[in-house]
Motif scaffolding. Structure first.
Motif, PDB file in Angstrom:
ATOM      1  N   ASN A  32       3.476  -9.541 -17.032  1.00 11.66           N
ATOM      2  CA  ASN A  32       2.304  -9.485 -16.619  1.00 11.66           C
ATOM      3  C   ASN A  32       1.726  -8.063 -16.401  1.00 11.66           C
ATOM      4  OD1 ASN A  32       1.354 -11.970 -17.619  1.00 11.66           O
ATOM      5  ND2 ASN A  32       2.217 -12.736 -15.645  1.00 11.66           N
ATOM      6  N   GLY A  33       2.673  -7.077 -16.294  1.00  8.04           N
ATOM      7  CA  GLY A  33       2.208  -5.677 -15.702  1.00  8.04           C
ATOM      8  C   GLY A  33       2.454  -5.381 -14.243  1.00  8.04           C
ATOM      9  N   ALA A  34       2.799  -6.265 -13.415  1.00  9.74           N
ATOM     10  CA  ALA A  34       2.889  -6.074 -12.076  1.00  9.74           C
ATOM     11  C   ALA A  34       3.600  -5.028 -11.701  1.00  9.74           C
ATOM     12  CB  ALA A  34       3.388  -7.310 -11.245  1.00  9.74           C
ATOM     13  N   TYR A  35       4.652  -4.540 -12.285  1.00 12.67           N
ATOM     14  CA  TYR A  35       5.780  -3.505 -11.903  1.00 12.67           C
ATOM     15  C   TYR A  35       5.486  -2.203 -12.824  1.00 12.67           C
ATOM     16  CZ  TYR A  35       8.138  -6.712  -8.778  1.00 12.67           C
ATOM     17  OH  TYR A  35       8.622  -7.509  -7.530  1.00 12.67           O
ATOM     18  N   ASN A  36       4.671  -2.094 -13.440  1.00 14.16           N
ATOM     19  CA  ASN A  36       4.407  -0.970 -14.252  1.00 14.16           C
ATOM     20  C   ASN A  36       4.022   0.417 -13.354  1.00 14.16           C
ATOM     21  OD1 ASN A  36       3.996  -2.635 -16.408  1.00 14.16           O
ATOM     22  ND2 ASN A  36       1.923  -2.188 -16.679  1.00 14.16           N
ATOM     23  N   PHE A  37       4.081   0.249 -12.194  1.00  9.00           N
ATOM     24  CA  PHE A  37       4.128   1.246 -11.310  1.00  9.00           C
ATOM     25  C   PHE A  37       5.562   2.189 -11.202  1.00  9.00           C
ATOM     26  CE2 PHE A  37       5.016  -2.169  -8.370  1.00  9.00           C
ATOM     27  CZ  PHE A  37       5.834  -1.835  -7.637  1.00  9.00           C
ATOM     28  N   LEU A  38       6.626   1.293 -11.455  1.00  5.04           N
ATOM     29  CA  LEU A  38       7.961   1.679 -11.328  1.00  5.04           C
ATOM     30  C   LEU A  38       8.343   2.883 -12.144  1.00  5.04           C
ATOM     31  CD1 LEU A  38       9.939  -1.507 -11.081  1.00  5.04           C
ATOM     32  CD2 LEU A  38       9.282  -0.159  -9.251  1.00  5.04           C
ATOM     33  N   ALA A  80      18.244  10.894  -3.604  1.00  5.08           N
ATOM     34  CA  ALA A  80      17.823  11.546  -4.904  1.00  5.08           C
ATOM     35  C   ALA A  80      16.236  11.989  -4.602  1.00  5.08           C
ATOM     36  CB  ALA A  80      17.757  10.825  -6.131  1.00  5.08           C
ATOM     37  N   GLY A  81      15.387  11.536  -3.470  1.00  5.36           N
ATOM     38  CA  GLY A  81      14.178  11.971  -3.201  1.00  5.36           C
ATOM     39  C   GLY A  81      13.467  10.822  -3.860  1.00  5.36           C
ATOM     40  N   PRO A 114       0.998  -1.259  -0.017  1.00 16.47           N
ATOM     41  CA  PRO A 114       0.058  -0.112  -0.042  1.00 16.47           C
ATOM     42  C   PRO A 114       0.795   1.104  -0.086  1.00 16.47           C
ATOM     43  CG  PRO A 114      -0.946  -1.570   1.486  1.00 16.47           C
ATOM     44  CD  PRO A 114       0.406  -2.204   0.914  1.00 16.47           C
ATOM     45  N   THR A 115       2.226   0.983   0.264  1.00 18.68           N
ATOM     46  CA  THR A 115       2.855   2.663   0.504  1.00 18.68           C
ATOM     47  C   THR A 115       3.094   2.799  -0.947  1.00 18.68           C
ATOM     48  OG1 THR A 115       4.859   1.022   0.486  1.00 18.68           O
ATOM     49  CG2 THR A 115       3.957   1.716   2.646  1.00 18.68           C
ATOM     50  N   VAL A 116       3.066   2.093  -1.962  1.00 13.64           N
ATOM     51  CA  VAL A 116       3.369   2.460  -3.394  1.00 13.64           C
ATOM     52  C   VAL A 116       2.297   3.540  -3.885  1.00 13.64           C
ATOM     53  CG1 VAL A 116       3.504   1.681  -5.654  1.00 13.64           C
ATOM     54  CG2 VAL A 116       4.615   0.431  -3.899  1.00 13.64           C
ATOM     55  N   SER A 117       1.067   3.247  -3.715  1.00 15.39           N
ATOM     56  CA  SER A 117       0.071   4.049  -4.199  1.00 15.39           C
ATOM     57  C   SER A 117       0.157   5.309  -3.281  1.00 15.39           C
ATOM     58  CB  SER A 117      -1.453   3.478  -3.956  1.00 15.39           C
ATOM     59  OG  SER A 117      -1.745   3.013  -2.638  1.00 15.39           O
ATOM     60  N   ALA A 118       0.254   5.435  -2.137  1.00 13.52           N
ATOM     61  CA  ALA A 118       0.361   6.493  -1.189  1.00 13.52           C
ATOM     62  C   ALA A 118       1.589   7.444  -1.743  1.00 13.52           C
ATOM     63  CB  ALA A 118       0.832   6.164   0.337  1.00 13.52           C
ATOM     64  N   LYS A 134       2.812   7.474  -4.753  1.00 15.39           N
ATOM     65  CA  LYS A 134       2.768   8.068  -6.083  1.00 15.39           C
ATOM     66  C   LYS A 134       1.683   8.984  -6.113  1.00 15.39           C
ATOM     67  CE  LYS A 134       4.008   5.783  -9.458  1.00 15.39           C
ATOM     68  NZ  LYS A 134       4.960   5.839 -10.478  1.00 15.39           N
ATOM     69  N   ASN A 135       0.627   8.763  -4.955  1.00 15.94           N
ATOM     70  CA  ASN A 135      -0.426   9.820  -4.954  1.00 15.94           C
ATOM     71  C   ASN A 135       0.256  11.045  -4.501  1.00 15.94           C
ATOM     72  OD1 ASN A 135      -2.477   8.244  -5.836  1.00 15.94           O
ATOM     73  ND2 ASN A 135      -2.839   7.638  -3.602  1.00 15.94           N
ATOM     74  N   LYS A 136       1.314  11.135  -4.048  1.00 14.03           N
ATOM     75  CA  LYS A 136       2.016  12.658  -3.528  1.00 14.03           C
ATOM     76  C   LYS A 136       3.171  13.062  -4.566  1.00 14.03           C
ATOM     77  CE  LYS A 136       2.585  10.977   1.477  1.00 14.03           C
ATOM     78  NZ  LYS A 136       3.469  10.664   2.378  1.00 14.03           N
ATOM     79  N   GLY A 137       3.009  12.396  -5.828  1.00 12.36           N
ATOM     80  CA  GLY A 137       3.755  12.835  -6.964  1.00 12.36           C
ATOM     81  C   GLY A 137       5.268  12.434  -6.845  1.00 12.36           C
ATOM     82  N   HIS A 138       5.453  11.297  -6.037  1.00 14.54           N
ATOM     83  CA  HIS A 138       6.964  10.988  -6.052  1.00 14.54           C
ATOM     84  C   HIS A 138       7.106   9.904  -6.994  1.00 14.54           C
ATOM     85  CE1 HIS A 138       7.050  13.747  -2.743  1.00 14.54           C
ATOM     86  NE2 HIS A 138       6.502  12.762  -1.743  1.00 14.54           N
ATOM     87  N   LYS A 139       8.491   9.501  -7.186  1.00 19.45           N
ATOM     88  CA  LYS A 139       8.921   8.593  -8.013  1.00 19.45           C
ATOM     89  C   LYS A 139       9.352   7.230  -7.319  1.00 19.45           C
ATOM     90  CE  LYS A 139       8.143  11.080 -11.688  1.00 19.45           C
ATOM     91  NZ  LYS A 139       6.848  10.888 -12.597  1.00 19.45           N
ATOM     92  N   ILE A 140       9.350   6.051  -8.021  1.00 14.87           N
ATOM     93  CA  ILE A 140       9.659   4.728  -7.362  1.00 14.87           C
ATOM     94  C   ILE A 140      10.594   3.955  -8.449  1.00 14.87           C
ATOM     95  CG2 ILE A 140       9.105   2.626  -6.580  1.00 14.87           C
ATOM     96  CD1 ILE A 140       6.296   3.719  -5.995  1.00 14.87           C
TER      97      ILE A 140
END
Length: 375
Positions: free
Chosen positions: A85-91, A45-46, A17-21, A23-29
């Motif tokens: 399968n797209g599981a890491y598309n959030f990166l 690097a933030g 769940p920390t991933v969406s939190a 990303k919602n702040k506009g940060h990069k992973i």
């Protein structure tokens, strides 16, 4: 929810769940493959460093098209399958390195077949000496420049030192938890400790420190564990979930120590903040408790294990590796040659598959080993 329950849940979710939190702040992973890739540099690097894992993989069907199932480990294929399968598309980026041939190849296929917004390949030397230290420092500086260019940021010495201090707090708190296992009746199981370590690989380190401090306080009021048959050291590879640990516990073993990647090697030594921060970072990572990928590291690994056997009152070692893992296969051979020096018995290599763990076979062999060494 207790801190242990929160950490266990985070360890079993990929992404968590920390991933969406975040990303919602506009940060990069930025994802990273191996524990030899300094998280401190990414954090400075933030960005959020996110350890690539196979948690959640349901098979390797798509990955098997590119990586033959008869000679590549299931772990690398499971990760690649998730990526396909797209599981890491959030990166927003991916950092690979020359870890092992299987992991390296999976990274290359990921980049070529899927693509990533930011790709960096970090060369990490296979030996530790003055020459390789200078080369590794140059590699870290290349990574710094690439991160700054792609993410429009500037990694100052102050930011890097601050990140190192935050991650050193992680390491100190984890080591204090691990040292509880030296007690005759510890207050945390090996499987629980393993989940705690895994959780920290993919959440903001500041949040992780808060959870670890809560956990340290919670353990003070937790009942001690007396009901076990033998104190076990896991030597080798157990991956990014606690299934193997739980098999050991199901037959009466108590895992009190390990030398695994997702284990003590991750946190046993801090970053030594002496002089130039990049030199300190390079030296600390290159001289950490070595992985079998470090071809000059067996003597140090062996001595570290001998020390931990004494400190943690170990009754026996379970030697484990992934099917087709050359590095841990050679490691088991070296260990066998020096078995009389250990002072405790160790098992024949327990070979695992990452997806579809052969629980019955492993349980039978582990229980037979524990029957031979139990107190």
């Amino acid at each position: 929810m207790t801190a242990l329950e929160e950490l266990t849940l985070l360890a079993k979710q990929n992404p968590n769940p920390t991933v969406s939190a975040w990303k919602n702040k506009g940060h990069k992973i930025v994802g990273y493959w191996c524990s030899y890739i300094p998280r401190e540099l990414v954090h400075a690097a933030g960005l959020l460093p996110y350890r690539i894992k196979g948690v959640g993989a349901e098979g390797t069907t798509r990955a098997d098209v590119y990586m033959a199932a008869v000679c590549n480990c299931t772990y690398s294929r499971a990760i690649l399958d998730m990526a396909l399968n797209g599981a890491y598309n959030f990166l927003d980026g991916l950092i690979g390195m020359n870890e092992c041939d299987h992991g390296r190849r999976a990274h290359e296929i990921w980049v070529k077949k899927i693509g990533v917004p930011f790709d960096h390949f970090l060369f990490v030397p296979h030996k530790s000496n003055d020459t390789t230290l200078r080369e590794f420092e140059k590699e870290l500086l290349k990574l710094k420049v690439h991160l700054e260019s792609r993410f429009h940021t500037f990694i100052t010495d102050e930011n890097l030192l601050n990140s190192a201090r935050i991650y050193n707090d992680n390491r100190a708190l984890l080591k204090s938890l691990q040292e509880n296992m030296k007690e005759k009746a510890p207050r945390i199981k090996g499987s629980e400790m393993h989940d705690v370590v895994i959780a920290g690989e993919s959440i903001p380190p500041e949040q992780y420190n808060q959870l670890l401090r809560r956990l340290v306080e919670e353990l003070e009021n937790r009942p001690p564990l007396y009901d076990y048959r033998a104190r076990i050291f896991i030597y080798g590879w157990t991956g990014d979930d606690s299934s193997f640990y739980k098999i050991v516990e199901d037959v009466g073993g108590l895992v009190v120590a390990d030398n695994c990647c997702f284990g003590t090697r991750e946190f046993w030594e801090p970053i030594h903040l002496d002089g130039d921060p990049f030199n300190s970072l390079a030296a600390s990572y290159l001289n950490r408790p070595p992985c079998p990928r470090m071809i000059d590291g067996f003597d140090k690994r062996f001595q570290d294990v001998k020390d931990m056997i004494t400190e943690f009152q170990v009754d026996g070692l379970l030697v484990t590796r992934q099917q087709f893992c050359d590095l841990h296969g050679v490691e088991a051979f070296f260990l066998k040659k020096r078995e009389k020096e250990l002072g405790v018995p160790f098992s024949a290599p327990l070979i695992q598959e990452y997806v579809g763990l052969d629980t019955g076979r492993l349980k039978t062999r582990i229980e037979a080993f524990i029957e031979q060494i139990e107190r």
